[in-house]
Design an enzyme around this catalytic site. Sequence first.
Site, short mmCIF file in Angstrom:
data_model
loop_
_atom_site.label_atom_id
_atom_site.label_comp_id
_atom_site.label_asym_id
_atom_site.label_seq_id
_atom_site.Cartn_x
_atom_site.Cartn_y
_atom_site.Cartn_z
N GLU A 142 0.99 -1.16 -0.18
CA GLU A 142 -0.04 -0.01 -0.04
C GLU A 142 0.71 1.18 0.12
O GLU A 142 0.55 2.32 -0.43
CB GLU A 142 -0.91 -0.01 1.13
CG GLU A 142 -2.02 -1.22 1.30
CD GLU A 142 -2.67 -1.28 0.13
OE1 GLU A 142 -3.09 -0.71 -0.79
OE2 GLU A 142 -3.01 -2.72 0.04
N HIS A 145 1.69 2.25 -3.50
CA HIS A 145 0.75 2.76 -4.23
C HIS A 145 0.62 4.29 -3.85
O HIS A 145 0.44 5.10 -4.82
CB HIS A 145 -0.74 2.39 -3.41
CG HIS A 145 -1.26 1.01 -4.27
ND1 HIS A 145 -1.34 0.96 -5.62
CD2 HIS A 145 -1.70 -0.01 -4.07
CE1 HIS A 145 -1.78 -0.18 -6.15
NE2 HIS A 145 -2.09 -0.79 -5.00
ZN LIG Z 1 -2.60 -2.89 -4.81
#
Ligand SMILES: [Zn+2]
Length: 175
Positions: A142, A145
Site C-alpha cells: 500500500e 501505491h
Molecule cells: Zn494494490
Amino acid sequence: MILPITQLGQPVLRGKASPVSKKTLRQMRPLIQAMIQTMHKARGVGIAAPQVGKSLRLFIVAPQPSVRYPHAPRMKPVAMINPRLIKHSRAMNTGWEGCLSIPGIRGQVPRYTKIHIQFTSETGDLRSAVLTGFVARIFQHEFDHINGRVFLDRVRNTRTLVTEREYRTRLQRKP
Ligand SMILES: [Zn+2]
C-alpha cells in the site's frame, strides 16, 4: 458506499500522492468508510486512496483469511494516514501478491520481513508500530501505491507471473 477501483493505466496510480492536512483529517471519515466497504466487496486485504481515485497519503490495512490468502491473520481494518516507513530489516522474503487495480495477475514480490512504521490514525493520533510477515507485506504494497508504484515494478522475474485462476489451482493442489 462502493467506489469504482482505478485500474492500471490510470495516471492516479502512477502519481505521488499528497499528504492529508491536519485541517482535512476530520473530513476523511466518509472516504475511509467507503474505502473499507469497497475493499471488502472486492475481497482485498488492503486498499490505498489512489485506488479509489484520490491522490492522498492514506490507506487501509486489513488482513483476513480468504481464498487468496488462506493463512492470513485476522485484523480489524486500520486506516493509516500520512504513513512513514521509519526502519526496515535487511532481511526480505518473497511472497505472492495481487492487486485490486491489476485484476487477474499474481506475482512473487520481495518485501522486508520486519518494518518500523508511523502513521496518523483517523482520530488524529500519531501511532508507531512494528509489523512483521504478511501485515508488513500489505503495508509495503500500500505504501508503494501512495508513491505511484505497483507490485509489478518489484517483481524480480516477470516469468514467474501467474493468472489468478492458475494461482487458485496451485493453492488447491497444496495439501
Ligand atoms: Zn494494490
